[in-house]
Every structure is written in structure tokens, then in C-alpha cells.
Enzyme design. Structure first.
Site, PDB file in Angstrom:
ATOM      1  N   HIS A  42     -37.040   5.448  16.920  1.00 41.34           N
ATOM      2  CA  HIS A  42     -36.195   6.630  17.050  1.00 41.34           C
ATOM      3  C   HIS A  42     -35.829   7.226  15.701  1.00 41.34           C
ATOM      4  CE1 HIS A  42     -32.491   8.787  18.674  1.00 41.34           C
ATOM      5  NE2 HIS A  42     -33.445   9.158  19.499  1.00 41.34           N
ATOM      6  N   LYS A  44     -35.861   9.278  12.180  1.00 38.48           N
ATOM      7  CA  LYS A  44     -36.327  10.572  11.695  1.00 38.48           C
ATOM      8  C   LYS A  44     -36.153  10.565  10.176  1.00 38.48           C
ATOM      9  CE  LYS A  44     -34.416  11.360  16.012  1.00 38.48           C
ATOM     10  NZ  LYS A  44     -35.480  10.833  16.853  1.00 38.48           N
ATOM     11  N   HIS A 299     -28.157  17.810  18.884  1.00 38.63           N
ATOM     12  CA  HIS A 299     -29.020  16.627  18.799  1.00 38.63           C
ATOM     13  C   HIS A 299     -28.613  15.800  17.582  1.00 38.63           C
ATOM     14  CE1 HIS A 299     -32.889  14.331  18.436  1.00 38.63           C
ATOM     15  NE2 HIS A 299     -32.739  14.326  19.752  1.00 38.63           N
ATOM     16  N   LYS A 301     -26.226  13.387  15.255  1.00 35.26           N
ATOM     17  CA  LYS A 301     -25.392  12.214  15.513  1.00 35.26           C
ATOM     18  C   LYS A 301     -24.587  11.921  14.251  1.00 35.26           C
ATOM     19  CE  LYS A 301     -29.458  11.411  17.876  1.00 35.26           C
ATOM     20  NZ  LYS A 301     -30.043  12.659  18.336  1.00 35.26           N
TER      21      LYS A 301
END
Length: 354
Positions: A42, A44, A299, A301
Site C-alpha cells: 500500500h 506510495k 485519500h 491520511k
């Protein structure tokens, strides 16, 4: 000096059919295999190397697709340009006996290290892929990128690198977000638990919420809140039961009035599934009116701890990790270590005024 490998290398769990090396010859795809459906890649993360072998590191919350970059709220941290180390200060890689220990607590033997240990933590993260990647050509590609990081000067970096990687990891060490935040806060952050008896708030803002349990006293308190309150305090000193935590998450109304309507729900976990009753008291609407971004679903966090007067932030974490044990890690209560089932990356800064 030109690069000795393809112009773009992408590490990913899923390879889309439309993105293939025949169509994009300058793109090299490295698949990260996972052993179970619960293991996720997950992260990026971007590493951009220039012709002079200086580089930048980018920590992001956006996947590589048009919709997330154009129609969602995302976050980016972009490093300063990190020059290549002088030849006499380069990371020793040829002779393993001369190689600095990555786990050196003070990072004193690592050329070009930052005050937060960002470089060594990034290297640990990149090397964790070696347990998943088994193809020789893919390992060679990965090693090429690791060498560029080893030979870069990270001394101007002032944030900490927080990551999760598959496997079991010790507390107060990177490898899970729980342990990474414990390490960062215990070494670099010093804020009071409260001011005039009022606790500093913990504010989370995510695009998904995982299996957080049946009450605050479960994973949230025993793992997450313990990690988020570990700054320069002996074990158990913080009264986590008195903490004020707020979790910003888009409501169904947010989504319905968003740019894409219900089609924009995407990875918003609680749009179709109601959150546990105990958790609803901690939920707050997504709102970004000042930036005219309320209708763009988040999107991004983020996690922070803020003073009662709302004028100081003890720390701020930007990450790919949503709220839940799948992203942050879980505690082995018998051996007190943490276990990670996802790859996640973030960066955290500390102690600043609003």
C-alpha cells in the site's frame, strides 16, 4: 552521467494489463508478491534520481492513477535535493566487513545521515523487499536504487521516515507504524500530556478505517494510542483513558455531495458499512471549505497531536497508512513485538507552532 537502468521503475502488488513494458519501454515493472490476501503493498513512495546522481524522495498518499491525482485530496512530502556524497564519504558496499551497521542507534557511522535517521530507515525499508522479490533481475534492479540512496547526502532532511514491512518487528523500532512512531516520539519529541489538566488531542484523518475492534480498550488503546503517546514518557505514565481523540472521516452526506457522488466512494470503508457504535462518538465530518476542497473526497491520511489551545502541534504524520491494525501493525502480547501485514510508508515532523 546517464542512468544504468530503465528510466522508470515501478514496484507494485498489481500490474494492470494496460501498463506493460512493450507499450512503455522506459518503464520497468517489479511485482511485489504477497503470500495471503491480507498482505497488501500500500506504499506510495518515489525516488527521483538526477543526471548528477543527486536525488529527491517523495512520500505520497496517491496511487498512480488519474482519478486519485485529479479528483481526490492527497498529500505529498518532497525532500530537498540530496546531493551525491563525495567519493571519500561514500557508503561502503564492496566489502561487507567495512559496511556500517544500519541499526547503529546514533547513526554515527552512516555517511550522509539525517538527524532523524531518515536515511537508514529508508534503506531498511527498501531492503525489506528482498524477502519478497526472488527473481535475480528484479533484485539487481532493486539493488541499483538502493545504491543511489546509500550514496546520497540526507543531512538536510528534518523529518523521520516511518514504514511498515511484512513480518515481525521489535517495539520502538521501524518496521511497523506502531514501532516507528514509538521510536520517533521517544527520541525526538517532548510535549506534555496535558496543559492545565486538559489533554493534548490526537486527530486522525483517513480514507479508510480497518478492524479496530469492539471498543476503545482493544487495539485502539493497547496499540495505537500507546504508540501515539510514547514521547519521552516511561511505560504506562500516560493516562490513555483520558485522551481526547477525534477521527475525521467522510460521512455518507459528504460522499453524496462530492464531485463524483457515490461513484467517488472508492476506498472509503464506512460508506457502505456502518462503523461500530462505540466509534461513532469519535467521528467528525470531512470539511475543507477554506481550500474549496470539501467536495473532493480525501485519500490523504494524516495524524497529529495538537494542544488544547489549538496553537501548537507536537507532531504531524503524513502516510499511506489508514487507521487499523492492517496498516499500523498488531501486537504479539506473548512476546511484546509487533507484526505487520502491509507495506506502508510515511514521514513525520515534530514540535511546531500553528
Amino acid at each position: 552521467m546517464g542512468l544504468s537502468f530503465p528510466q522508470i521503475t515501478i514496484l507494485t502488488q498489481k500490474i494492470r494489463s494496460q501498463l506493460n513494458e512493450a507499450r512503455y519501454p522506459d518503464v520497468k515493472l517489479l511485482q511485489i508478491p504477497t503470500t495471503t490476501e491480507f498482505h497488501k503493498h500500500h506504499s506510495k513512495l518515489g525516488i527521483f534520481v538526477y543526471d548528477d546522481e543527486s536525488l529527491r524522495v517523495v512520500v505520497s498518499t496517491a496511487n498512480l492513477n488519474r482519478k486519485e491525482w485529479n479528483k481526490s485530496n492527497q498529500g505529498l512530502w518532497i525532500s530537498p535535493r540530496l546531493p551525491k556524497l563525495p567519493m571519500n564519504n561514500k557508503f561502503e558496499t564492496e566489502n561487507p566487513l567495512k559496511r556500517p551497521k544500519i541499526h547503529d542507534e546514533n547513526n554515527a557511522n552512516i555517511p550522509g545521515e539525517s538527524v532523524t535517521g531518515f536515511k537508514s530507515d529508508l534503506l531498511q525499508y527498501l531492503k525489506s523487499y528482498r524477502t519478497s522479490i526472488i527473481e535475480p533481475a528484479a533484485l539487481e534492479e532493486l539493488t541499483s536504487w538502493i545504491k543511489y540512496v546509500e550514496n546520497a547526502d540526507f543531512s538536510e532532511v528534518r523529518v523521520a521516515f516511518i514504514y511498515s514491512a511484512l513480518g515481525q518487528h521489535e517495539r520502538y523500532s521501524n518496521g511497523t507504524h506502531l514501532g516507528g512512531m514509538e521510536k520517533m516520539l521517544s527520541q525526538h519529541c517532548n510535549i506534555p500530556s496535558s496543559e492545565n489538566g486538559v489533554p493534548w488531542e490526537i486527530i486522525t484523518q483517513t480514507s479508510s478505517v480497518g478492524a479496530i475492534g469492539t471498543g476503545l480498550s482493544g487495539w485502539m488503546e493497547s496499540c495505537f494510542l500507546r504508540s501515539m503517546t510514547s514521547q519521552n514518557e516511561p511505560e504506562g505514565q500516560t493516562s490513555r483513558g483520558s485522551l481526547n481523540i477525534k477521527c475525521i472521516f467522510p460521512s455518507e452526506r459528504n460522499v453524496e455531495h462530492g464531485i463524483c457522488g457515490r461513484n467517488g466512494a472508492g476506498g472509503l470503508f464506512y460508506v457502505e458499512n456502518n462503523p461500530p457504535m462505540w466509534f461513532k462518538q469519535y467521528l467528525f465530518h470531512w470539511k475543507a471549505d477554506q481550500k474549496h476542497r470539501t467536495r473532493a473526497m480525501p485519500h490523504i491520511k494524516t495524524y497529529c497531536r495538537i494542544s488544547p489551545e489549538l496553537d501548537k502541534i507536537g507532531y504531524y504524520l503524513l502516510t499511506s497508512a489508514n487507521l487499523g491494525p492492517g496498516a499500523w501493525g498488531m501486537r504479539h502480547f506473548t512476546i511484546k513485538d509487533y507484526n505487520a501485514i502491509s507495506y506502508e510508508v510515511g514521514c513525520s515532523c515534530r514540535n511546531f507552532l500553528i
